[in-house]
Design a protein around this motif. Structure first.
Motif, PDB file in Angstrom:
ATOM      1  N   VAL A   1      -6.603   1.665 -19.979  1.00 32.97           N
ATOM      2  CA  VAL A   1      -7.462   0.667 -20.606  1.00 32.97           C
ATOM      3  C   VAL A   1      -8.618   1.383 -21.293  1.00 32.97           C
ATOM      4  N   GLN A   2      -9.123   0.797 -22.349  1.00 33.02           N
ATOM      5  CA  GLN A   2     -10.274   1.376 -23.040  1.00 33.02           C
ATOM      6  C   GLN A   2     -11.561   1.068 -22.298  1.00 33.02           C
ATOM      7  N   ALA A   3     -12.503   1.955 -22.433  1.00 33.99           N
ATOM      8  CA  ALA A   3     -13.805   1.737 -21.805  1.00 33.99           C
ATOM      9  C   ALA A   3     -14.391   0.405 -22.273  1.00 33.99           C
ATOM     10  N   GLY A   4     -14.958  -0.311 -21.305  1.00 33.14           N
ATOM     11  CA  GLY A   4     -15.518  -1.625 -21.605  1.00 33.14           C
ATOM     12  C   GLY A   4     -14.549  -2.764 -21.388  1.00 33.14           C
ATOM     13  N   GLY A   5     -13.289  -2.442 -21.222  1.00 34.83           N
ATOM     14  CA  GLY A   5     -12.268  -3.459 -21.067  1.00 34.83           C
ATOM     15  C   GLY A   5     -12.064  -3.879 -19.622  1.00 34.83           C
ATOM     16  N   PRO A   6     -11.242  -4.915 -19.411  1.00 36.89           N
ATOM     17  CA  PRO A   6     -10.942  -5.392 -18.065  1.00 36.89           C
ATOM     18  C   PRO A   6      -9.552  -4.954 -17.595  1.00 36.89           C
ATOM     19  N   LEU A   7      -9.378  -5.028 -16.286  1.00 41.03           N
ATOM     20  CA  LEU A   7      -8.082  -4.769 -15.674  1.00 41.03           C
ATOM     21  C   LEU A   7      -8.081  -5.482 -14.331  1.00 41.03           C
ATOM     22  N   ARG A   8      -6.927  -5.981 -13.927  1.00 41.28           N
ATOM     23  CA  ARG A   8      -6.831  -6.692 -12.652  1.00 41.28           C
ATOM     24  C   ARG A   8      -5.746  -6.070 -11.793  1.00 41.28           C
ATOM     25  N   LEU A   9      -6.113  -5.709 -10.600  1.00 46.50           N
ATOM     26  CA  LEU A   9      -5.162  -5.171  -9.625  1.00 46.50           C
ATOM     27  C   LEU A   9      -4.796  -6.251  -8.616  1.00 46.50           C
ATOM     28  N   SER A  10      -3.544  -6.197  -8.173  1.00 45.87           N
ATOM     29  CA  SER A  10      -3.075  -7.101  -7.129  1.00 45.87           C
ATOM     30  C   SER A  10      -2.391  -6.301  -6.034  1.00 45.87           C
ATOM     31  N   CYS A  11      -2.439  -6.831  -4.827  1.00 44.44           N
ATOM     32  CA  CYS A  11      -1.780  -6.167  -3.706  1.00 44.44           C
ATOM     33  C   CYS A  11      -1.276  -7.228  -2.747  1.00 44.44           C
ATOM     34  N   ALA A  12       0.025  -7.258  -2.551  1.00 46.06           N
ATOM     35  CA  ALA A  12       0.631  -8.219  -1.642  1.00 46.06           C
ATOM     36  C   ALA A  12       1.063  -7.517  -0.364  1.00 46.06           C
ATOM     37  N   ALA A  13       0.704  -8.109   0.770  1.00 51.01           N
ATOM     38  CA  ALA A  13       1.053  -7.544   2.067  1.00 51.01           C
ATOM     39  C   ALA A  13       2.230  -8.308   2.657  1.00 51.01           C
ATOM     40  N   SER A  14       3.262  -7.572   3.014  1.00 46.88           N
ATOM     41  CA  SER A  14       4.354  -8.181   3.770  1.00 46.88           C
ATOM     42  C   SER A  14       4.122  -7.801   5.221  1.00 46.88           C
ATOM     43  N   ARG A  15       3.966  -8.781   6.112  1.00 49.62           N
ATOM     44  CA  ARG A  15       3.406  -8.486   7.423  1.00 49.62           C
ATOM     45  C   ARG A  15       4.315  -8.743   8.607  1.00 49.62           C
ATOM     46  N   SER A  16       5.418  -9.419   8.454  1.00 49.46           N
ATOM     47  CA  SER A  16       6.422  -9.599   9.517  1.00 49.46           C
ATOM     48  C   SER A  16       5.809  -9.941  10.865  1.00 49.46           C
ATOM     49  N   GLY A  17       4.936 -10.941  10.897  1.00 50.49           N
ATOM     50  CA  GLY A  17       4.388 -11.408  12.150  1.00 50.49           C
ATOM     51  C   GLY A  17       3.066 -10.778  12.542  1.00 50.49           C
ATOM     52  N   PHE A  18       2.617  -9.778  11.829  1.00 54.35           N
ATOM     53  CA  PHE A  18       1.328  -9.157  12.109  1.00 54.35           C
ATOM     54  C   PHE A  18       0.194 -10.094  11.688  1.00 54.35           C
ATOM     55  N   TYR A  19      -0.954  -9.927  12.359  1.00 53.78           N
ATOM     56  CA  TYR A  19      -2.174 -10.591  11.917  1.00 53.78           C
ATOM     57  C   TYR A  19      -2.903  -9.665  10.952  1.00 53.78           C
ATOM     58  N   ILE A  20      -3.371 -10.219   9.822  1.00 58.33           N
ATOM     59  CA  ILE A  20      -4.088  -9.446   8.814  1.00 58.33           C
ATOM     60  C   ILE A  20      -5.579  -9.702   8.957  1.00 58.33           C
ATOM     61  N   ASN A  21      -6.378  -8.631   8.917  1.00 57.28           N
ATOM     62  CA  ASN A  21      -7.825  -8.775   9.023  1.00 57.28           C
ATOM     63  C   ASN A  21      -8.457  -8.451   7.669  1.00 57.28           C
ATOM     64  N   ASP A  22      -9.267  -7.429   7.597  1.00 54.53           N
ATOM     65  CA  ASP A  22      -9.885  -7.042   6.328  1.00 54.53           C
ATOM     66  C   ASP A  22      -8.824  -6.579   5.328  1.00 54.53           C
ATOM     67  N   MET A  23      -9.092  -6.821   4.055  1.00 51.98           N
ATOM     68  CA  MET A  23      -8.284  -6.271   2.970  1.00 51.98           C
ATOM     69  C   MET A  23      -9.231  -5.665   1.949  1.00 51.98           C
ATOM     70  N   GLY A  24      -8.767  -4.666   1.229  1.00 53.26           N
ATOM     71  CA  GLY A  24      -9.670  -4.054   0.267  1.00 53.26           C
ATOM     72  C   GLY A  24      -9.017  -3.019  -0.617  1.00 53.26           C
ATOM     73  N   TRP A  25      -9.885  -2.331  -1.350  1.00 57.46           N
ATOM     74  CA  TRP A  25      -9.453  -1.301  -2.289  1.00 57.46           C
ATOM     75  C   TRP A  25     -10.307  -0.055  -2.119  1.00 57.46           C
ATOM     76  N   TYR A  26      -9.645   1.080  -2.132  1.00 58.25           N
ATOM     77  CA  TYR A  26     -10.280   2.385  -2.174  1.00 58.25           C
ATOM     78  C   TYR A  26      -9.783   3.084  -3.430  1.00 58.25           C
ATOM     79  N   ARG A  27     -10.485   4.135  -3.822  1.00 60.53           N
ATOM     80  CA  ARG A  27     -10.015   4.927  -4.956  1.00 60.53           C
ATOM     81  C   ARG A  27     -10.278   6.400  -4.723  1.00 60.53           C
ATOM     82  N   GLN A  28      -9.439   7.204  -5.387  1.00 64.53           N
ATOM     83  CA  GLN A  28      -9.559   8.658  -5.260  1.00 64.53           C
ATOM     84  C   GLN A  28      -9.358   9.286  -6.620  1.00 64.53           C
ATOM     85  N   ALA A  29     -10.395   9.949  -7.102  1.00 65.58           N
ATOM     86  CA  ALA A  29     -10.316  10.689  -8.362  1.00 65.58           C
ATOM     87  C   ALA A  29      -9.863  12.117  -8.064  1.00 65.58           C
ATOM     88  N   PRO A  30      -9.317  12.816  -9.045  1.00 67.30           N
ATOM     89  CA  PRO A  30      -8.836  14.187  -8.811  1.00 67.30           C
ATOM     90  C   PRO A  30      -9.934  15.073  -8.247  1.00 67.30           C
TER      91      PRO A  30
END
Length: 121
Positions: free
Chosen positions: A12-41
């Motif tokens: 994406v160009q600087a100044g532009g938008p982008l949307r990330l999505s993340c779906a959890a498949s949990r097979s009976g687990f309880y889900i608590n916090d959800m979030g995003w981390y990032r790692q640059a080189p």
């Protein structure tokens, strides 16, 4: 097991938008916090944004006011709306959640495989 499937990364160009999505498949687990981390080189993995089960949010100072995290508990999905992107936002973005099995007290951390976000200046 809990599996996290990310989508929405790209170039994406600087100044532009982008949307990330993340779906959890949990097979009976309880889900608590959800979030995003990032790692640059060459850098460590850092928190971008976190959202609790109740909807409370926490943002890194560098993205506060530009990024918005949200979640749909019915779909076990977390979103990251990124606006006014900067070149320094370029990184691999990892989805994160805490989950536990029913009748067990321990919460475990789970990670997605990561999605590349590249911001061109």
């Amino acid at each position: 097991q809990v599996q996290l499937a990310e989508s929405g990364g790209g170039l994406v160009q600087a100044g532009g938008p982008l949307r990330l999505s993340c779906a959890a498949s949990r097979s009976g687990f309880y889900i608590n916090d959800m979030g995003w981390y990032r790692q640059a080189p060459g850098k460590q993995r850092d928190l971008v944004a976190l959202i609790t089960n109740g909807g409370s949010t926490n943002y890194a100072d560098s993205v506060n006011g530009r990024f918005t995290i949200s979640r749909d508990n019915a779909k076990n999905t977390v979103y990251l709306q990124m606006n006014s992107l900067k070149s320094e936002d370029t990184a691999v973005y990892y989805c994160y959640t805490q989950a536990r099995r029913p009748l067990t007290p321990r919460w475990d951390d789970y990670w997605g495989q990561g999605t590349q976000v590249t911001v061109s200046s």
